[in-house]
Scaffold this motif. Structure first.
Motif, short mmCIF file in Angstrom:
data_model
loop_
_atom_site.label_atom_id
_atom_site.label_comp_id
_atom_site.label_asym_id
_atom_site.label_seq_id
_atom_site.Cartn_x
_atom_site.Cartn_y
_atom_site.Cartn_z
N ASP A 140 0.81 -1.22 0.00
CA ASP A 140 0.00 0.00 0.00
C ASP A 140 0.85 1.28 0.00
O ASP A 140 0.31 2.38 0.06
CB ASP A 140 -0.96 0.02 1.18
CG ASP A 140 -0.26 0.10 2.54
OD1 ASP A 140 0.99 0.02 2.57
OD2 ASP A 140 -0.96 0.22 3.56
N GLY A 141 2.18 1.12 -0.08
CA GLY A 141 3.06 2.28 -0.11
C GLY A 141 3.39 2.84 1.25
O GLY A 141 4.14 3.81 1.36
N ILE A 142 2.85 2.24 2.31
CA ILE A 142 3.07 2.72 3.68
C ILE A 142 3.87 1.67 4.43
O ILE A 142 3.46 0.50 4.50
CB ILE A 142 1.74 3.00 4.39
CG1 ILE A 142 0.96 4.09 3.65
CG2 ILE A 142 1.97 3.41 5.84
CD1 ILE A 142 -0.44 4.31 4.18
N SER A 143 5.00 2.07 4.96
CA SER A 143 5.89 1.10 5.61
C SER A 143 6.34 1.63 6.97
O SER A 143 7.52 1.83 7.22
CB SER A 143 7.11 0.81 4.73
OG SER A 143 7.75 2.00 4.33
N GLY A 144 5.38 1.88 7.83
CA GLY A 144 5.71 2.38 9.16
C GLY A 144 6.65 1.44 9.89
O GLY A 144 6.54 0.21 9.81
N ARG A 145 7.59 2.03 10.62
CA ARG A 145 8.60 1.24 11.33
C ARG A 145 8.66 1.68 12.78
O ARG A 145 8.48 2.86 13.09
CB ARG A 145 9.98 1.43 10.69
CG ARG A 145 10.06 1.05 9.23
CD ARG A 145 11.51 0.94 8.76
NE ARG A 145 12.27 2.16 9.01
CZ ARG A 145 13.43 2.21 9.66
NH1 ARG A 145 13.94 1.10 10.17
NH2 ARG A 145 14.07 3.35 9.80
N PRO A 146 8.97 0.77 13.69
CA PRO A 146 9.24 1.16 15.06
C PRO A 146 10.66 1.70 15.19
O PRO A 146 11.56 1.32 14.44
CB PRO A 146 9.09 -0.15 15.85
CG PRO A 146 9.45 -1.21 14.85
CD PRO A 146 9.01 -0.70 13.50
N ASN A 147 10.83 2.61 16.15
CA ASN A 147 12.17 3.07 16.51
C ASN A 147 12.52 2.45 17.86
O ASN A 147 11.64 2.31 18.72
CB ASN A 147 12.21 4.60 16.60
CG ASN A 147 13.62 5.15 16.64
OD1 ASN A 147 14.59 4.41 16.51
ND2 ASN A 147 13.75 6.45 16.83
N TYR A 148 13.78 2.07 18.03
CA TYR A 148 14.22 1.43 19.26
C TYR A 148 15.38 2.21 19.89
O TYR A 148 16.53 1.83 19.77
CB TYR A 148 14.63 -0.02 19.01
CG TYR A 148 13.46 -0.94 18.75
CD1 TYR A 148 12.71 -1.46 19.80
CD2 TYR A 148 13.09 -1.27 17.44
CE1 TYR A 148 11.63 -2.30 19.56
CE2 TYR A 148 12.01 -2.11 17.19
CZ TYR A 148 11.29 -2.62 18.25
OH TYR A 148 10.22 -3.45 18.02
N PRO A 149 15.06 3.32 20.57
CA PRO A 149 16.12 4.09 21.23
C PRO A 149 16.60 3.39 22.49
O PRO A 149 15.97 2.45 22.99
CB PRO A 149 15.41 5.41 21.58
CG PRO A 149 13.98 4.99 21.78
CD PRO A 149 13.73 3.91 20.77
N LEU A 150 17.71 3.88 23.03
CA LEU A 150 18.23 3.34 24.29
C LEU A 150 17.41 3.91 25.44
O LEU A 150 17.21 5.12 25.53
CB LEU A 150 19.70 3.71 24.47
CG LEU A 150 20.34 3.13 25.74
CD1 LEU A 150 20.64 1.65 25.54
CD2 LEU A 150 21.61 3.88 26.12
N ASP A 151 16.94 3.04 26.29
CA ASP A 151 16.29 3.46 27.52
C ASP A 151 17.39 3.76 28.54
O ASP A 151 18.10 2.84 28.96
CB ASP A 151 15.38 2.34 28.03
CG ASP A 151 14.77 2.65 29.39
OD1 ASP A 151 14.92 3.78 29.87
OD2 ASP A 151 14.15 1.73 29.96
N PRO A 152 17.56 5.02 28.96
CA PRO A 152 18.66 5.33 29.88
C PRO A 152 18.47 4.74 31.27
O PRO A 152 19.42 4.73 32.05
CB PRO A 152 18.62 6.87 29.94
CG PRO A 152 17.23 7.24 29.58
CD PRO A 152 16.77 6.21 28.60
#
Length: 463
Positions: free
Chosen positions: A229-241
């Motif tokens: 569908d042209g939409i490729s949402g991705r999760p972000n995985y930052p560092l939890d301090p």
């Protein structure tokens, strides 16, 4: 022959319903579920959740005080609020989030950035996988400082008009920002500088977003666009301090904070210069010797922001209510609701979500809400790209911002400037800036006739 607009209007008048689906019994006016408040005035973003528990009232009001009161230079008799700086962007949380609302860019070259900041970095990754700070100025430009410490410098924004025309011949104009750095105290910025302007987002409904189950968020992700569908949402995985692990991000313009404790502690450190259990060191890059030798908060044995006060500010930010939607039965708004879905805006701006359980906070648990976000990051195309990666989010990706409350910005904050840098002078311009994964929806919007475009915009304004 009846137009599609006339057919939709006729059907709406016939059923006179405003539920998500006929017979569902779900009331879309309750944007924040049981937290929803019915207020459309200038304090609409500053009210506690309607269903707040007695045990959280004290924390909410203490947190409100520390959110709104100014921090002062150390040492001071006000020992609970000293330790400002040494360099900083604001003296309080409300300095950027006025009335718990949204910031904006300066309106003129002479006006300082009061509710907007610039993140800085250079190519590469820091040890935690995040952006690599600019060597002399760190991760964020600090235009203010305490006496005896040089302020880092300031940024000035200017605008270029980009005229355009809809397929039906109607004209529009977008404004594109450009930035210049002035009064730099520690030499020129790195040649390979990456920077990202960010206005302060509004504060409502954050506890509800924190209560959404991780599985619910990840179920909407489609990083390889397997459904085409042209939409490729991705999760972000930052560092939890706090845990030291990379976890799902859900707060910040690029979803680079995992929770509200982390978000609040990061803002105290980065924006006001206040240390906490999460961020225990002052932000003083190596060349800034005056900063490093400046006095800090009065308690030399601990951080400037005590744990109980960070907890109170977190209670406050978790339990700020979402205002109810407005005009939900208006035929034009209902038409706009259908058009919003027809052109595909709901592909990223997910209308309805049921929250999970947030331990200790029944107010935001198991609530049916209408945030219009999926909390994923999406490629928004070159027009909105900042070119600055942030953990797993690349330089053209942004988290889908929640749309609840967007129609009250002009009431709460006396402006209607949208997108991450406030470039859009209204919701229509914001839509027209969409590209990348949203290009098809943007183009479908432009193909609508003028009255349908107005209906769609009015629907979004009703949120």
């Amino acid at each position: 022959m009846l137009s599609r607009r006339h057919i939709i209007w006729a059907s709406l008048f016939a059923c006179a319903c405003a539920e998500p689906e006929p017979g569902s019994g779900i009331d879309e006016a309750l944007a924040g579920g049981g937290t929803t408040v019915f207020d459309q005035g200038s304090r609409a973003f500053s009210l506690s959740a309607r269903n707040i528990e007695d045990e959280h009232l004290s924390g909410f009001f203490v947190g409100n005080s520390f959110f709104n009161k100014n921090w002062v230079i150390a040492p001071a008799s006000t020992t609970a609020r000293d330790g400002l700086g040494p360099t900083f962007n604001a003296t309080s949380c409300s300095g950027c989030h006025f009335r718990d609302g949204r910031g904006r860019p300066p309106l003129s070259a002479d006006e300082p950035m009061l509710s907007m900041l610039l993140r800085l970095s250079i190519p590469g990754q820091a040890e935690d996988g995040g952006p690599l700070p600019e060597p002399n100025y760190g991760g964020q430009l600090q235009p203010q400082s305490i006496p005896g410490v040089p302020a880092e410098g300031r940024a000035v924004v200017s605008w270029t008009e980009l005229p355009g025309t809809y397929p039906d011949g109607a004209a529009y104009s977008l404004r594109e920002p450009s930035y210049a750095f002035e009064d730099l105290a520690f030499g020129p910025l790195a040649d390979e500088l990456l920077f990202s302007p960010r206005v302060a987002p509004h504060m409502i409904g954050l506890g509800l977003l924190e209560a959404i189950d991780e599985d619910t968020i990840l179920a909407a992700a489609d990083p390889d666009d397997e459904d085409g569908d042209g939409i490729s949402g991705r999760p972000n995985y930052p560092l939890d301090p706090i845990s030291g692990e990379h976890l799902l991000g859900r707060f910040g313009w690029k979803a680079n904070q995992v929770g509200l404790v982390q978000q609040n502690a990061g803002a105290f450190a980065g924006d006001i210069g206040i240390t906490s259990m999460v961020h225990g060191e002052e932000n003083c890059p190596p060349p800034q010797v005056e900063c490093a030798s400046a006095p800090t908060g009065t308690d030399a044995e601990g951080p400037e922001l005590q744990d109980d006060l960070l907890d109170a500010v977190t209670v406050y930010s978790r339990l700020l209510a979402v205002p109810a939607r407005r005009e939900i039965d208006d035929p034009e708004v209902l038409l706009g609701r259908e058009l919003f879905r027809d052109v595909g805006c709901d592909g990223c701006h997910t209308p309805m979500i049921v929250t999970g359980t947030l331990a200790g906070f029944p107010e935001v648990s198991e609530q049916t809400i209408f945030p219009y976000t999926d909390l994923l990051v999406h490629d928004m195309g070159p027009g909105l790209a900042d070119g600055r990666p942030d953990y797993d989010a690349d330089g053209s990706e942004w988290r889908t911002p929640p749309l609840w409350g967007v129609g009250l910005f002009d009431v709460v904050n006396d402006h209607a400037l949208y997108l991450h840098d406030g470039r859009a002078r209204g919701l229509e311009e914001a839509i027209l800036w969409h590209g990348g994964e949203a290009q098809a929806s943007r183009d479908a919007f432009t193909e609508l006739d003028a009255s349908d475009r107005a209906a769609l915009v009015r629907f979004v304004h009703s949120l």
